[in-house]
Motif scaffolding. Structure first.
Motif, short mmCIF file in Angstrom:
data_model
loop_
_atom_site.label_atom_id
_atom_site.label_comp_id
_atom_site.label_asym_id
_atom_site.label_seq_id
_atom_site.Cartn_x
_atom_site.Cartn_y
_atom_site.Cartn_z
N TRP A 186 0.84 -1.21 0.00
CA TRP A 186 0.00 0.00 0.00
C TRP A 186 0.87 1.26 0.00
O TRP A 186 0.56 2.24 -0.68
CB TRP A 186 -0.93 0.00 1.20
CG TRP A 186 -1.90 1.14 1.19
CD1 TRP A 186 -1.93 2.23 2.02
CD2 TRP A 186 -3.00 1.31 0.29
NE1 TRP A 186 -2.96 3.05 1.68
CE2 TRP A 186 -3.63 2.51 0.63
CE3 TRP A 186 -3.50 0.55 -0.77
CZ2 TRP A 186 -4.74 3.00 -0.06
CZ3 TRP A 186 -4.60 1.03 -1.47
CH2 TRP A 186 -5.21 2.24 -1.10
N HIS A 187 1.96 1.23 0.74
CA HIS A 187 2.88 2.37 0.76
C HIS A 187 3.46 2.61 -0.64
O HIS A 187 3.60 3.76 -1.07
CB HIS A 187 4.01 2.12 1.76
CG HIS A 187 5.06 3.19 1.76
ND1 HIS A 187 4.85 4.44 2.31
CD2 HIS A 187 6.33 3.21 1.25
CE1 HIS A 187 5.94 5.19 2.14
NE2 HIS A 187 6.84 4.46 1.51
N ASN A 221 0.80 4.27 -2.81
CA ASN A 221 0.67 5.68 -2.43
C ASN A 221 1.83 6.51 -2.95
O ASN A 221 1.64 7.63 -3.46
CB ASN A 221 0.57 5.81 -0.91
CG ASN A 221 -0.85 5.66 -0.40
OD1 ASN A 221 -1.51 6.63 -0.06
ND2 ASN A 221 -1.34 4.43 -0.35
N SER A 222 3.04 5.99 -2.81
CA SER A 222 4.23 6.72 -3.26
C SER A 222 4.20 6.95 -4.76
O SER A 222 4.53 8.03 -5.24
CB SER A 222 5.49 5.95 -2.87
OG SER A 222 5.61 5.84 -1.47
N THR A 261 -2.43 12.23 -1.23
CA THR A 261 -2.60 10.88 -0.69
C THR A 261 -3.81 10.76 0.22
O THR A 261 -4.29 9.64 0.46
CB THR A 261 -1.34 10.44 0.06
OG1 THR A 261 -1.01 11.41 1.07
CG2 THR A 261 -0.16 10.30 -0.90
#
Length: 236
Positions: free
Chosen positions: A158-159, A162-163, A172
Motif C-alpha cells: 500500500w505504501h 501511495n508513493s 494521498t
C-alpha cells in the motif's frame, strides 16, 4: 466512451491520429482524452481500451493494460484475452483457442490491470473535483513484498502504491482501496501445477488538477501511465 486506441490489438496498433470528438463532450473531458492519446507508452506494456459502464459516470475513459511478456507467452492472443474479457464481467467466454482451465492459470500468472477515469457533473463534495480514478491490477508474487514469514506485506504494498501516485501530484488523503492476496491450490491432474501468490489492488483517488484555476482540467495520461508502471514493474 472515448475511443483512444485501436482494439483489440497490440500496443503497436495505436492510432496514428487523434480520434474525432463526439458531439456534446465537455472541453475538460476531451482534453483528458487527448492527454491519454498523447502520453508516452510505457515500455513492456500493451494497452487496450475497456468499456466504462454508462451507469457509473457521465463520461469515462477506460484503459486496460497487460505486461507484454505475459501477453505473448501463448501465441500473443490479443493481450490476455483483451484484458481478461474487459475485467471478466461474465467469466471466461467461448471463442478463444485456450481452454478455460489454461486461461485461468495464465491469467493468474500474468500481470494485468485497468484504470478508469470517471467524470461526474455532480460529484461528491469531498472529492473536490469532477474526476475520480478507479483502478485494478493483479500482480504475481514478488519476494521483496513479503515479510519474514513469507507472507505478503500488504502495508508495504500500500505504501508503494501511495508513493507512486504521489509522484503524479495526487493528494494521498484522497486515496482509498483494498489489497487482496490470493493463492490457488490445484488437485487431481493439475496437482503438480504451481501458481504464485497474487496481489490484487483495488484503488480509487482524485487526480490532481493541472492548475488551481481549472480544477477539472487533469492530465489523465499521467494517471494512466503511472498505473501502467505498476503493472510493468510490480511493487517493490
Amino acid at each position: 466512451m472515448a475511443q483512444i486506441f485501436s482494439f483489440p490489438g497490440r500496443a503497436s496498433a495505436r492510432r496514428e491520429h487523434p480520434p474525432a470528438r463526439p458531439d456534446g463532450v465537455p472541453d475538460t473531458v476531451w482534453h483528458a482524452v487527448q492527454s491519454v492519446f498523447a502520453m508516452p507508452t510505457v515500455p513492456g506494456v500493451q494497452f487496450h481500451e475497456v468499456p466504462v459502464p454508462k451507469s457509473i459516470a457521465d463520461y469515462g475513459i477506460g484503459v486496460g493494460m497487460v505486461r507484454a511478456d505475459d501477453a505473448t507467452q501463448s501465441d500473443d492472443w490479443s493481450a490476455l484475452w483483451h484484458v481478461y474479457s474487459c475485467a471478466h464481467p461474465g467469466g471466461i467466454q467461448g471463442g478463444n483457442a485456450i481452454g478455460s482451465g489454461d486461461m485461468h492459470k495464465i491469467v493468474g500468472e500474468a500481470a494485468w490491470g485497468w484504470i478508469m477515469l470517471l467524470y461526474y457533473a455532480d460529484p461528491p463534495q469531498e472529492w473536490e473535483s469532477r474526476w475520480r480514478c478507479v483502478a485494478f491490477c493483479r500482480i504475481p508474487g514478488q519476494p521483496d513484498t513479503h515479510d519474514d514469514d513469507g507472507h505478503y506485506n500488504t502495508a508495504a504494498c500500500w505504501h508503494a502504491v501511495n508513493s507512486g501516485l504521489h509522484k503524479t501530484g495526487v493528494d494521498t488523503d484522497t486515496i482509498s482501496g483494498t489489497i487482496t492476496v490470493s493463492h490457488d491450490t490445484f488437485f487431481g491432474r493439475q496437482a503438480n501445477d504451481n501458481m504464485p501468490a497474487r496481489c490484487e489492488l483495488r484503488v480509487s483517488w482524485t487526480p490532481p488538477a493541472r492548475d488551481l484555476d481549472t480544477p477539472d482540467s487533469i492530465d489523465a495520461g499521467m494517471q494512466v501511465a503511472q498505473w501502467a508502471e505498476l503493472v510493468a514493474h510490480g511493487i517493490g
